[in-house]
Design an enzyme around this catalytic site. Sequence first.
Site, PDB file in Angstrom:
ATOM      1  N   ASP A 200     -11.912  20.626 -57.757  1.00 42.41           N
ATOM      2  CA  ASP A 200     -11.369  20.140 -59.023  1.00 42.41           C
ATOM      3  C   ASP A 200     -11.189  18.655 -58.766  1.00 42.41           C
ATOM      4  OD1 ASP A 200      -9.568  19.100 -60.951  1.00 42.41           O
ATOM      5  OD2 ASP A 200      -9.053  21.157 -61.481  1.00 42.41           O
ATOM      6  N   HIS A 201     -12.067  17.837 -59.320  1.00 40.97           N
ATOM      7  CA  HIS A 201     -12.080  16.438 -58.870  1.00 40.97           C
ATOM      8  C   HIS A 201     -10.780  15.707 -59.204  1.00 40.97           C
ATOM      9  CE1 HIS A 201     -13.328  15.396 -62.996  1.00 40.97           C
ATOM     10  NE2 HIS A 201     -12.963  14.179 -62.715  1.00 40.97           N
ATOM     11  N   HIS A 263      -8.264  20.880 -64.778  1.00 39.34           N
ATOM     12  CA  HIS A 263      -7.609  19.583 -64.563  1.00 39.34           C
ATOM     13  C   HIS A 263      -6.168  19.566 -65.095  1.00 39.34           C
ATOM     14  CE1 HIS A 263     -11.596  18.650 -63.505  1.00 39.34           C
ATOM     15  NE2 HIS A 263     -12.038  18.217 -64.660  1.00 39.34           N
TER      16      HIS A 263
HETATM   17  C1  BG6 Z   1     -15.044  17.027 -66.097  1.00 39.61           C
HETATM   18  C2  BG6 Z   1     -15.342  17.595 -67.450  1.00 39.61           C
HETATM   19  O1  BG6 Z   1     -14.622  18.032 -65.212  1.00 39.61           O
HETATM   20  O2  BG6 Z   1     -14.015  16.040 -66.210  1.00 39.61           O
HETATM   21  C3  BG6 Z   1     -15.749  16.498 -68.409  1.00 39.61           C
HETATM   22  O3  BG6 Z   1     -16.374  18.557 -67.343  1.00 39.61           O
HETATM   23  C4  BG6 Z   1     -14.716  15.394 -68.436  1.00 39.61           C
HETATM   24  O4  BG6 Z   1     -15.946  17.013 -69.717  1.00 39.61           O
HETATM   25  C5  BG6 Z   1     -14.359  14.944 -67.028  1.00 39.61           C
HETATM   26  O5  BG6 Z   1     -15.245  14.318 -69.176  1.00 39.61           O
HETATM   27  C6  BG6 Z   1     -13.198  13.987 -67.039  1.00 39.61           C
HETATM   28  O6  BG6 Z   1     -13.010  13.459 -65.763  1.00 39.61           O
HETATM   29  P1  BG6 Z   1     -12.401  12.008 -65.548  1.00 39.61           P
HETATM   30  O7  BG6 Z   1     -12.325  11.855 -64.074  1.00 39.61           O
HETATM   31  O8  BG6 Z   1     -13.347  11.046 -66.201  1.00 39.61           O
HETATM   32  O9  BG6 Z   1     -11.063  12.011 -66.210  1.00 39.61           O
END
Ligand code: BG6
Length: 521
Positions: A200-201, A263
Amino acid sequence: MSICKVDPAEHSTLAIAPPQVPPTIAVIFGATGDLTHRKIVPAFYHLAKNGLLPDDFAIIGFARRPKSDDEFRQDLEKALLEFSHTKPVDMEIWKKLAAHIYYFQGELDDPAAYQKLAEKLKAIPEAAKIGENYLFYLATAPNYFGEAAKNLKAAGLSSHAGTRHRLIVEKPFGEDLASARELNATLQSAFEERDIFRIDHYLGKETVQNLIYFRFANSIYEPLWNRIYIDHVQITVAEQVGVESRGGYYDEAGASRDMLQNHLFQLFTLTAMEAPASLDAESIRDEKVKVLRSIPTPSLESLAKNVVRAQYGGGFIGGKAIPAYRQEEKVAHDSQTETFVAARFEIDNWRWHGVPFYLRTGKALAAQFTEINIIFKQPPSVLFAAGAESGASRMQANSLRIRIQPNEGIGLSFNVKVPAKAEAEPVDMDFLYKSAQFDHYLPEAYERLLVDALVGESTLFTRSDEVEQAWRLVDSLHELWKKQTVKNLPLYACGSMGPVESDQLLERSGRAWIVPPELKK
Ligand code: BG6
């Protein structure tokens, strides 16, 4: 030959002591895809640049199209030049790393390809020194996750005693509780749970990790962090972009599967969890899971009141035209997929009983920001009774803004006396990461996550029970939506903060969404 550069002047640490990455061969499945180009390879490059990769290291890209090693390296170089978050790219470092990158042509669903991969893993020049230490990264379409794990096992490449074979799985992890359970069972039949790294980045973001430091490295907030002092909590992940080229995937997922289940729930559990017994992976993950377990599955009746979904219509954001969601590429013309979701959850435990947590996320919104707002209870109004004269009508509850991105920082809002007037007015006390005296290099989320997976550190990855608990809650929303015979979802204007129903969700109890700084006039 070394593929790392350790220049003390440039050397940055991801942790207090730089982790020692063991000699490893990393195999990227889906090696010609977007994720590899945009995130994974730039992350490996930055690890090499920052001296975090060992000398004995190699990468094998596994994908369907025929390609030579050199063609593959050239594709990656082009992607790196475009997507590297530091510029200019240090070509000396890249060339050294690229010399250890190989291409392997194979079909993900072909067991024989994995047998050949096993041979290749032993045949590359680095193999003799590295031995059987493999990191398999599934950067593929999710329908291949289970199959790839099974094929790796059949080829003798799964984790077993005496080896260090690890598996990284990208999101989405299942599409509901049943499929997530099935996938967990399949992966766990091939790899030990401690060797499975579910990405989960958001957990790789520095400011998300800071939630643990902020909460447990300070003593002033902890006594207030509960139902006695906190009125409610708001968590917002707002995006200005629409679905762009990802309509095919997104139309199946929607905001609830794409963002809420992962997230937002990560931010939610880190905000609400108890202090862990220690900072090790299991202690932290145990506390996060306990939060989710303390949320009873909501009844359909309460969900109908407490969940809002909507879809964006067309419009302009910052001068850029955004088509209505249903006009986006690869999206069904009558799609009922939500691009915005807001929900109220309550945690039924000693600390949080009766405190609502409002979570919202959406695409094509007025601003791009992620923040957590803690809204404290109003002070007793005995001294500053409501009324224009005393200025009490302008008085706001104290609140704490934890800014995850952009303009990362923390702000406290409190009331002060307006000079020369018998009035109170809220002011902000702000800490901004960029103005603090930190001269450290800020790694991208994927850099941190890759290092952790390479060293076998699981804290920033989602455990199987955590994934399943999150799906239990998101499934209940889907159950409600399946039962609702809505012909058309409410639409919201591009560049707004979502539908009016989202505001009403809070207004019903006399609350309102906190306006982020970028939207304040
Ligand atoms: C991803 C989603 O996991 O996270 C995307 O699939 C989203 O739809 C993105 O845009 C958002 O990540 P960040 O790091 O740009 O907030």
